[in-house]
Design a protein around this motif. Structure first.
Motif, PDB file in Angstrom:
ATOM      1  N   ASN A   7       0.395  -1.219  -0.187  1.00  0.00           N
ATOM      2  CA  ASN A   7       0.346  -0.173  -0.634  1.00  0.00           C
ATOM      3  C   ASN A   7       0.383   1.492  -0.066  1.00  0.00           C
ATOM      4  N   CYS A   8       0.558   2.167  -0.539  1.00  0.00           N
ATOM      5  CA  CYS A   8       0.868   3.207  -0.596  1.00  0.00           C
ATOM      6  C   CYS A   8       0.574   4.158   0.125  1.00  0.00           C
ATOM      7  N   ASP A   9       0.959   5.528   0.411  1.00  0.00           N
ATOM      8  CA  ASP A   9       0.287   6.972   0.875  1.00  0.00           C
ATOM      9  C   ASP A   9      -0.028   8.083  -0.793  1.00  0.00           C
ATOM     10  N   MET A  10      -1.072   8.286  -0.327  1.00  0.00           N
ATOM     11  CA  MET A  10      -1.308   9.515  -2.159  1.00  0.00           C
ATOM     12  C   MET A  10      -2.647   9.963  -2.134  1.00  0.00           C
ATOM     13  N   GLY A  11      -2.597  10.740  -3.270  1.00  0.00           N
ATOM     14  CA  GLY A  11      -3.484  12.088  -3.088  1.00  0.00           C
ATOM     15  C   GLY A  11      -2.312  12.968  -2.760  1.00  0.00           C
ATOM     16  N   GLU A  12      -1.722  13.386  -2.115  1.00  0.00           N
ATOM     17  CA  GLU A  12      -0.809  13.882  -1.531  1.00  0.00           C
ATOM     18  C   GLU A  12      -0.949  15.358  -2.099  1.00  0.00           C
ATOM     19  N   SER A  13      -1.108  15.864  -3.189  1.00  0.00           N
ATOM     20  CA  SER A  13      -1.173  16.940  -3.429  1.00  0.00           C
ATOM     21  C   SER A  13      -1.965  18.294  -2.865  1.00  0.00           C
ATOM     22  N   PHE A  14      -2.250  19.236  -3.574  1.00  0.00           N
ATOM     23  CA  PHE A  14      -2.826  20.227  -3.101  1.00  0.00           C
ATOM     24  C   PHE A  14      -2.844  21.808  -3.865  1.00  0.00           C
ATOM     25  N   ALA A  16      -2.475  23.866  -6.581  1.00  0.00           N
ATOM     26  CA  ALA A  16      -1.012  24.152  -7.368  1.00  0.00           C
ATOM     27  C   ALA A  16       0.847  24.007  -6.561  1.00  0.00           C
ATOM     28  N   TYR A  17      -0.256  22.756  -5.736  1.00  0.00           N
ATOM     29  CA  TYR A  17       1.854  21.986  -5.111  1.00  0.00           C
ATOM     30  C   TYR A  17       1.519  20.134  -5.382  1.00  0.00           C
ATOM     31  N   THR A  18       2.160  19.783  -5.958  1.00  0.00           N
ATOM     32  CA  THR A  18       2.228  18.423  -6.315  1.00  0.00           C
ATOM     33  C   THR A  18       3.345  17.749  -5.449  1.00  0.00           C
ATOM     34  N   ILE A  19       2.974  16.844  -4.775  1.00  0.00           N
ATOM     35  CA  ILE A  19       3.462  15.789  -3.867  1.00  0.00           C
ATOM     36  C   ILE A  19       3.212  14.322  -4.349  1.00  0.00           C
ATOM     37  N   GLY A  20       4.043  13.702  -4.452  1.00  0.00           N
ATOM     38  CA  GLY A  20       4.390  12.412  -4.301  1.00  0.00           C
ATOM     39  C   GLY A  20       4.293  12.011  -6.419  1.00  0.00           C
ATOM     40  N   ALA A  21       5.093  10.861  -6.528  1.00  0.00           N
ATOM     41  CA  ALA A  21       4.749  10.137  -7.759  1.00  0.00           C
ATOM     42  C   ALA A  21       3.598   9.444  -7.967  1.00  0.00           C
ATOM     43  N   ALA A  40      -4.201  16.515   3.476  1.00  0.00           N
ATOM     44  CA  ALA A  40      -3.219  16.994   2.024  1.00  0.00           C
ATOM     45  C   ALA A  40      -4.675  16.533   1.452  1.00  0.00           C
ATOM     46  N   GLY A  41      -4.691  17.399  -0.567  1.00  0.00           N
ATOM     47  CA  GLY A  41      -5.695  16.452  -1.179  1.00  0.00           C
ATOM     48  C   GLY A  41      -6.758  17.371  -0.922  1.00  0.00           C
ATOM     49  N   ASP A  42      -7.312  17.738  -2.052  1.00  0.00           N
ATOM     50  CA  ASP A  42      -8.548  18.182  -2.366  1.00  0.00           C
ATOM     51  C   ASP A  42      -9.512  17.726  -3.299  1.00  0.00           C
ATOM     52  N   PRO A  43     -10.488  17.956  -3.222  1.00  0.00           N
ATOM     53  CA  PRO A  43     -11.492  17.644  -4.055  1.00  0.00           C
ATOM     54  C   PRO A  43     -11.219  17.048  -5.779  1.00  0.00           C
ATOM     55  N   ASN A  44     -10.803  17.747  -6.383  1.00  0.00           N
ATOM     56  CA  ASN A  44      -9.790  17.351  -7.886  1.00  0.00           C
ATOM     57  C   ASN A  44      -8.976  16.486  -7.487  1.00  0.00           C
ATOM     58  N   VAL A  45      -7.583  16.444  -6.832  1.00  0.00           N
ATOM     59  CA  VAL A  45      -6.881  15.049  -6.771  1.00  0.00           C
ATOM     60  C   VAL A  45      -7.232  13.918  -5.856  1.00  0.00           C
ATOM     61  N   MET A  46      -8.306  14.459  -4.841  1.00  0.00           N
ATOM     62  CA  MET A  46      -9.192  13.161  -4.266  1.00  0.00           C
ATOM     63  C   MET A  46      -9.780  12.545  -5.718  1.00  0.00           C
ATOM     64  N   ASP A  47     -10.930  13.061  -6.481  1.00  0.00           N
ATOM     65  CA  ASP A  47     -11.320  12.337  -7.682  1.00  0.00           C
ATOM     66  C   ASP A  47      -9.890  11.581  -8.445  1.00  0.00           C
ATOM     67  N   ALA A  48      -9.018  13.125  -9.256  1.00  0.00           N
ATOM     68  CA  ALA A  48      -8.376  12.434 -10.166  1.00  0.00           C
ATOM     69  C   ALA A  48      -7.724  11.086  -9.522  1.00  0.00           C
TER      70      ALA A  48
END
Length: 260
Positions: A7-14, A16-21, A40-48
């Protein structure tokens, strides 16, 4: 054949800020813990992230944390009651559940983030708040816990399905919890070192502490932190070494069903 989840923690961009590959990691791991907007995360990042996980056949789960965008959920938040934290966790799971439904997906598990997870592992009241929140949101969700922690005990009391995880990229203290990130050596960056530790822990079904002590534990899943520099290299080598050892990789639901 032994089967284990990665498992991996992700979707942690927010914003304009990108975190993680995330895109690269989703081609390696079998379960994704997706940030729900509090640390971390926002609706757009969560959906994507939900959609990208589905495209890669990766099981999606919620990754709730403290309401701490500034500190990325890694500051200890005190003064809030367990009941308040319980409602915050339900809120976060619910947000991701709704986005998953809209995307034609569904959640499989919940894993607490950062300081929330570390504190709940040692605090029975906070652990029970975490477990109650997961059960209230959906009793079929898998509760991700550290072996031997208070969260595992809470999950057992509530009759929840659980996945016990170890960390590929973190050192363990003598009590079985993670070494504080403030201390040297707490985060493991070398892929070879991370992979060799994982193989040893999975084969022996034990957590290895910084002193070399082994604490027997059932292990269902291996975590790689998505925000750690070099995470894809660590995850890829961990997966390759596990497969070379004859260990199959599958989402945690399949792992715990096989183990029963």
């Amino acid at each position: 054949m032994t089967t284990i989840d990665i498992n991996c923690d992700m979707g942690e961009s927010f914003g304009a800020y990108t975190i993680g590959a995330d895109a690269e990691l989703l081609r390696i791991v079998s379960s994704a813990n997706i940030a729900c907007g509090f640390h971390a995360g926002d609706p757009n990042v969560m959906d994507a992230t939900l959609r990208l996980a589905a495209e890669n056949g990766v099981a999606a789960g919620a990754h709730p944390g403290f309401m701490d965008l500034y500190g990325f959920g890694r500051r200890q938040i005190r003064g809030e009651s367990p009941a308040d934290i319980e409602r915050q966790i339900i809120y976060q799971i619910g947000a991701l559940q709704a986005l998953a439904r809209a995307a034609g997906s569904r959640l499989a598990h919940v894993k607490s983030h950062g300081s929330l997870g570390n504190m709940a592992a040692e605090d029975p009241d906070l652990a029970m708040a975490y477990a109650r929140a997961v059960k209230a949101a959906d009793p079929d969700l898998i509760l991700v816990v550290m072996p031997g922690a208070e969260t595992e005990k809470a999950g057992e009391r509530l009759g929840l399905r659980m996945a016990r995880e170890i960390y590929a990229d973190r050192a363990y203290a003598e009590n079985g919890n993670l070494v504080s990130r403030k201390l040297p050596g707490a985060v493991i960056h070398d892929p070879e070192h991370a992979a060799s530790r994982v193989i040893e822990m999975v084969k022996s079904q034990s957590i290895i502490t910084v002193s070399g002590e082994r604490r027997q534990a059932r292990i269902d899943s291996v975590c790689v932190h998505g925000d750690t520099p070099g995470a894809p290299a660590v995850a890829a080598l961990v997966r390759r070494r596990l497969e070379e050892a004859g260990i199959a990789i599958a989402p945690m639901a399949q792992v715990i069903e096989t183990a029963v």
